[in-house]
Design an enzyme around this catalytic site. Structure first.
Site, mmCIF file in Angstrom:
data_model
loop_
_atom_site.group_PDB
_atom_site.id
_atom_site.type_symbol
_atom_site.label_atom_id
_atom_site.label_comp_id
_atom_site.label_asym_id
_atom_site.label_seq_id
_atom_site.Cartn_x
_atom_site.Cartn_y
_atom_site.Cartn_z
ATOM 1 N N ARG A 149 0.870 -1.171 0.000
ATOM 2 C CA ARG A 149 0.000 0.000 0.000
ATOM 3 C C ARG A 149 0.911 1.227 0.000
ATOM 4 O O ARG A 149 2.057 1.163 0.430
ATOM 5 C CB ARG A 149 -0.896 0.021 1.243
ATOM 6 C CG ARG A 149 -1.802 -1.195 1.397
ATOM 7 C CD ARG A 149 -2.590 -1.100 2.699
ATOM 8 N NE ARG A 149 -3.516 -2.220 2.863
ATOM 9 C CZ ARG A 149 -3.260 -3.302 3.581
ATOM 10 N NH1 ARG A 149 -2.088 -3.437 4.208
ATOM 11 N NH2 ARG A 149 -4.155 -4.276 3.697
ATOM 12 N N HIS A 245 -2.039 2.145 -5.939
ATOM 13 C CA HIS A 245 -2.748 0.903 -5.641
ATOM 14 C C HIS A 245 -2.855 0.003 -6.877
ATOM 15 O O HIS A 245 -3.007 -1.214 -6.747
ATOM 16 C CB HIS A 245 -4.141 1.225 -5.096
ATOM 17 C CG HIS A 245 -4.512 0.397 -3.905
ATOM 18 N ND1 HIS A 245 -3.841 0.452 -2.697
ATOM 19 C CD2 HIS A 245 -5.473 -0.546 -3.735
ATOM 20 C CE1 HIS A 245 -4.384 -0.395 -1.846
ATOM 21 N NE2 HIS A 245 -5.373 -1.023 -2.449
ATOM 22 N N HIS A 271 -3.912 -8.942 3.972
ATOM 23 C CA HIS A 271 -5.371 -8.955 4.117
ATOM 24 C C HIS A 271 -5.750 -9.746 5.360
ATOM 25 O O HIS A 271 -5.282 -10.859 5.545
ATOM 26 C CB HIS A 271 -6.038 -9.612 2.895
ATOM 27 C CG HIS A 271 -5.996 -8.760 1.670
ATOM 28 N ND1 HIS A 271 -6.143 -9.273 0.395
ATOM 29 C CD2 HIS A 271 -5.833 -7.413 1.508
ATOM 30 C CE1 HIS A 271 -6.067 -8.288 -0.481
ATOM 31 N NE2 HIS A 271 -5.882 -7.160 0.160
ATOM 32 N N TYR A 280 -9.301 -11.381 -6.561
ATOM 33 C CA TYR A 280 -8.343 -11.598 -7.650
ATOM 34 C C TYR A 280 -8.571 -12.924 -8.366
ATOM 35 O O TYR A 280 -8.076 -13.115 -9.469
ATOM 36 C CB TYR A 280 -6.912 -11.517 -7.110
ATOM 37 C CG TYR A 280 -6.591 -10.140 -6.590
ATOM 38 C CD1 TYR A 280 -6.371 -9.090 -7.478
ATOM 39 C CD2 TYR A 280 -6.547 -9.875 -5.231
ATOM 40 C CE1 TYR A 280 -6.113 -7.814 -7.019
ATOM 41 C CE2 TYR A 280 -6.283 -8.605 -4.760
ATOM 42 C CZ TYR A 280 -6.070 -7.569 -5.654
ATOM 43 O OH TYR A 280 -5.825 -6.319 -5.195
#
Length: 299
Positions: A149, A245, A271, A280
């Site tokens: 990030r 991102h 996550h 994804y």
């Protein structure tokens, strides 16, 4: 509106007990501020204990009339749920008015990604002859190579780089630490930047351990990284709307397409829930569908 003492306590709770970053705390406080703005717009000033489900539904209707996107409304509801949960824990209210409030249904839009050629084009567009050139090359390589990030990138410390084992330690959301592998190309560019460029920067006090610095010797800001990505997109003629991102999404997408384990990707991305990472897998299904369409004789 006599909410300030409760908001102050909530702020402390978010910082100390939930260990949230200043950006996250600001987002929660912004959600509460929107509710205050609503009551001001209808000339009401209720106590927190007097707010009920009907008030909140009217508030959501007001947000909708303002043209607020469903995703933003969901964010506001999440913030208010956290606030009223805190008030319940502190015995400031007897009933939680958010308990029966549901966030609007959101379609899980697949984020834009870049292919490896587009990423290479971004890196090639950086002028390495300029003082910030090698730093910017290292930024793109680390964002894409480690799936970070933008805040994790700007907060990256020299003391958290372990070149011998090719890992970096990342401080993610909620101050959670994780180890992420870093590839040889990113390590090489980091080494060149640190040993040949950064050493010539006059570093401001308190910024000695941050990897990426601006020309004034202070920690690089998030907005600087956003501006870098936007300028590179313009320089390469890229038509996609991209941000830092996008490189994180590309990192995860390319791993999925290459057959990487979903749990491993979850760990690398930081996550907390596997369901966040599962978005994804839709990319992977689209990829497989394209392969069948292109190569199967009956397609």
């Amino acid at each position: 509106m006599l909410w300030q003492s409760h908001i102050k306590g909530f702020t402390t709770y978010l910082k100390l007990e939930r260990s949230l970053s200043s950006n996250s705390v600001h987002a929660y406080l912004s959600d509460i501020d929107k509710l205050q703005q609503y009551f001001q717009s209808i000339n009401q000033s209720p106590s927190l204990a007097a707010i009920n489900v009907g008030d909140l539904r009217s508030f959501l209707s007001w947000l909708n009339q303002l043209g607020m996107l469903p995703s933003t409304q969901a964010r506001v509801i999440s913030g208010l749920k956290a606030f009223f949960t805190y008030l319940m824990l502190e015995n400031e209210i007897q009933n939680d008015p958010t308990a029966l409030i549901e966030a609007p249904k959101l379609s899980r839009k697949l984020p834009d990604t870049l292919n490896i050629h587009e990423i290479n084009d971004l890196i090639s567009a950086i002028d390495a002859s300029k003082p910030e050139g090698m730093r910017n090359k290292a930024i793109i390589e680390v964002l894409y190579g480690c799936g970070l990030r933008v805040t994790e990138l700007t907060e990256l410390k020299i003391s958290n780089i372990y070149p011998q084992i090719e890992f970096i330690k990342v401080i993610g959301k909620g101050n959670k630490e994780r180890l992420v592998p870093i590839g040889g190309t990113a390590l090489k560019l980091l080494d060149i930047y640190l040993s040949q460029v950064r050493v010539h920067v006059k570093i401001k006090k308190g910024n000695d351990d941050y990897v990426f610095l601006n020309r004034f010797g202070a920690k690089l800001s998030r907005i600087s990284v956003f501006n870098l990505i936007k300028s590179l997109a313009v320089a390469t003629g890229l038509k996609k709307s991209i941000s830092p991102h996008t490189l994180r999404h590309s990192f995860a997408t390319h791993l999925i397409e290459g057959g990487a384990d979903l749990r491993a990707i979850q760990e690398m991305l930081g996550h907390s829930s596997i369901t966040t990472t599962e978005i994804y897998t839709h990319v992977d299904r689209d990829y497989l569908r394209e392969v069948i369409t292109q190569f199967h004789p009956r397609s």
